[in-house]
Every structure is written in structure tokens, then in C-alpha cells.
Design an enzyme around this catalytic site. Structure first.
Site, short mmCIF file in Angstrom:
data_model
loop_
_atom_site.label_atom_id
_atom_site.label_comp_id
_atom_site.label_asym_id
_atom_site.label_seq_id
_atom_site.Cartn_x
_atom_site.Cartn_y
_atom_site.Cartn_z
N SER A 195 0.74 -1.17 -0.07
CA SER A 195 0.00 -0.07 -0.23
C SER A 195 0.90 1.27 -0.07
CB SER A 195 -0.93 0.02 1.31
OG SER A 195 -1.32 1.36 1.64
N TYR A 237 -1.23 -1.33 10.69
CA TYR A 237 -1.31 -1.69 9.25
C TYR A 237 0.11 -1.03 8.39
CZ TYR A 237 -3.06 -1.80 4.59
OH TYR A 237 -3.35 -2.07 3.41
#
Ligand SMILES: NC(=O)c1ccc[n+]([C@@H]2O[C@H](COP(=O)([O-])OP(=O)(O)OC[C@H]3O[C@@H](n4cnc5c(N)ncnc54)[C@H](OP(=O)(O)O)[C@@H]3O)[C@@H](O)[C@H]2O)c1
Length: 249
Positions: free
Chosen positions: A142, A155
Site C-alpha cells: 500500500s 497496518y
């Protein structure tokens, strides 16, 4: 890598990007093993390509279950040629909040699913992958690995760790002249259950899956998709601005 007739494992194939990628690979002629916790959702995906998509229920947060998955693949699928580490969870956590026990439990799950499981699958399946004429490991990351946001600290950290693992895995394959390509995929915001109620202008999982499958077939090792490409440029020319933009996103 030619997608026809290869055997692939796509973790998190029951939803979002993994589901779309599994369907795309199966349409291209691959046999695809998909994993997830929810049997009903896995079966619904498998029914769209009977015999070509094989559902396996596994909780990637459980190391013993991951070990069992690796052993099953060695026993039943010795021709596995493509590993896609896609499954992931993102929790919005307050690192300095008033419920540290709950935060820690969620953080441990996030680390297990987003980092420990991909590392274990890479280590456990490398002996099998390197026996193939051509093989590939694809790790889904990401833009938040580059510019983290305050609200998802664990995360972002797991994606940063995964990026480092992707790089060192590629070094190892290159140095050992092993037939395993290693692909780093950076996604923008995609319209999946993970992002429900957040953001706008999201890419569809199908468009993302098309792009990933295309790059796999071209043996690419670095893929930034959609708006993630802009982030890459911004991080290079104005790193401070990239950090500020995503910090509170
Ligand atoms: N959506 C985005 O905007 C975006 C952006 C950048 C990167 N990504 C990355 O893209 C990947 C796919 O995300 P997505 O948006 O498609 O998410 P999603 O729709 O929420 O799907 C996540 C998948 O992971 C599986 N999973 C979660 N926890 C699991 C566990 N403990 N054991 C086994 N499987 C588990 C889920 O299956 P079960 O729930 O059935 O277990 C599901 O199939 C992730 O790595 C994510 O970090 C997404």
C-alpha cells in the site's frame, strides 16, 4: 510468466482484490487455490469457476493453521508456481488510547495476517516454488507503507515490513539465480470491504486485478497502480508533502 495452466495460491481470495484476481487468473486458464476464513464466501467464488478455483479455509492469524496450509500445498499441489500474498486487515487503532489490551490484541492479529503469514508462506513454499521452471511471489502492499497515517499505525508498519521482505526476497532469488520472480505491488484506494465508508475516487477491484495479472504475465517486479503512481512521484520530488497528505487521511 504465462498464466495458462499454472497453479496459483491467492490468500484472501474470498473478497475484494483477492477475489477479483482469483477470478481473473482462472479466466486466463490458471488453477487458483484461494484462502480465507469464511467458507461460504470462498465457496461462492469457487462456484464461478468449478474445478479451477479451489477453496481452502484457513485463519492466517494462527501460525499452526499456516503450517498446515504449507504442508497441504507440498502434499497436494507440488506444481504450485505463483504465490500471491494478498490477505490483509486494517484496523483503526489509537496507539496511545485508553484500552491498550484491546489495541494490542488487534495489533497482534494485524501483524500475524499482514506480515507473519506472508513471511511464513514465502519461507515454507520457496522449496516448492524453486522446483518449477518459472515461479513468482507477489506481495500486495500500500502507499501507506511509504507515507503512513496516524489512525492505522500497525497496518502501515506491517506494509513497510512487507516491502522490506519483498526486496530482500528478490535479492536472494537474484543472487542464487533461482527461477522465482518477486513482485512488489502498491495499490491506491480500492473499493473493497476494507475501505467501506472511506475515501472517494476508488479503483474497482476488477481494474486492479486486470493490472496485476497483466504485470504478472510480463514478469514485472515493481508495480504501482493508479493514484499510487502519483504518490511515488510525489514522495520522490516533495517527500514532506507526501507525508503531510497521508498523515491524517
Ligand atoms: N482496499 C484498499 O484500498 C487497499 C489499498 C492498499 C492495499 N490494500 C491491500 O490489498 C489487500 C486486499 O485487501 P482488500 O481491500 O481486498 O480487503 P478485503 O476485501 O477486506 O479482503 C481481505 C481478505 O483477506 C482475508 N483475511 C483477512 N483476515 C484473514 C485471516 N485472519 N485469515 C485468513 N484470511 C484473512 C479475508 O477473508 P476472510 O475475512 O474470509 O478471512 C479477505 O478475503 C490487502 O493486503 C490490503 O492491505 C488494499
Amino acid at each position: 510468466m504465462q498464466l495458462e495452466r499454472i497453479k496459483a495460491l491467492v490468500t484472501g481470495g474470498s473478497s475484494g482484490v483477492g477475489r477479483a484476481l482469483a477470478l481473473k487468473l482462472a479466466s486466463a486458464g490458471a488453477t487458483v487455490i484461494i484462502t480465507g476464513r469464511a467458507r461460504t464466501r470462498l465457496n461462492a467464488v469457487a462456484e464461478m469457476h468449478p474445478g479451477k478455483i479451489l477453496p481452502v479455509v484457513v485463519d492466517l492469524a494462527d501460525p499452526a493453521a499456516v503450517d498446515t496450509l504449507i504442508a497441504t500445498l507440498h502434499r497436494d499441489h507440488p506444481d504450485l508456481a505463483l504465490l500471491v500474498n494478498n490477505a490483509g486487515v486494517q484496523y483503526l487503532l489509537d496507539i496511545a488510547g485508553n484500552d491498550p489490551q484491546k489495541t494490542l490484541a488487534l495489533a497482534r492479529e494485524e501483524i500475524a495476517v499482514n506480515f507473519t503469514a506472508p513471511a511464513a508462506l514465502t519461507i515454507g513454499l520457496a522449496p516448492l516454488l524453486k522446483r518449477q521452471r518459472q515461479a513468482m511471489i507477489v506481495n500486495i502492499s500500500s502507499g501507506l507503507a511509504v507515507s503512513p497515517k496516524t489512525s492505522a499505525p500497525i497496518y502501515c508498519a506491517t506494509k513497510g515490513a512487507l516491502d522490506s521482505l519483498t526486496r530482500t526476497t528478490r535479492y536472494r532469488m537474484e543472487d542464487g539465480r533461482l527461477p522465482i520472480g518477486v513482485m512488489h505491488v502498491v495499490l491506491p484506494l480500492v473499493d473493497t470491504p476494507m475501505t467501506t465508508g472511506r475515501g472517494s475516487g476508488k479503483m474497482t477491484p476488477e481494474a486492479v486485478a486486470d493490472a496485476i495479472a497483466d504485470e504478472i504475465s510480463k514478469d514485472c517486479d515493481e508495480v504501482w497502480i493508479g493514484k499510487a503512481r502519483m504518490l511515488r512521484l510525489l514522495a520522490a520530488i516533495a517527500p514532506g508533502l507526501a507525508v503531510r497528505l497521508l498523515r491524517n487521511s
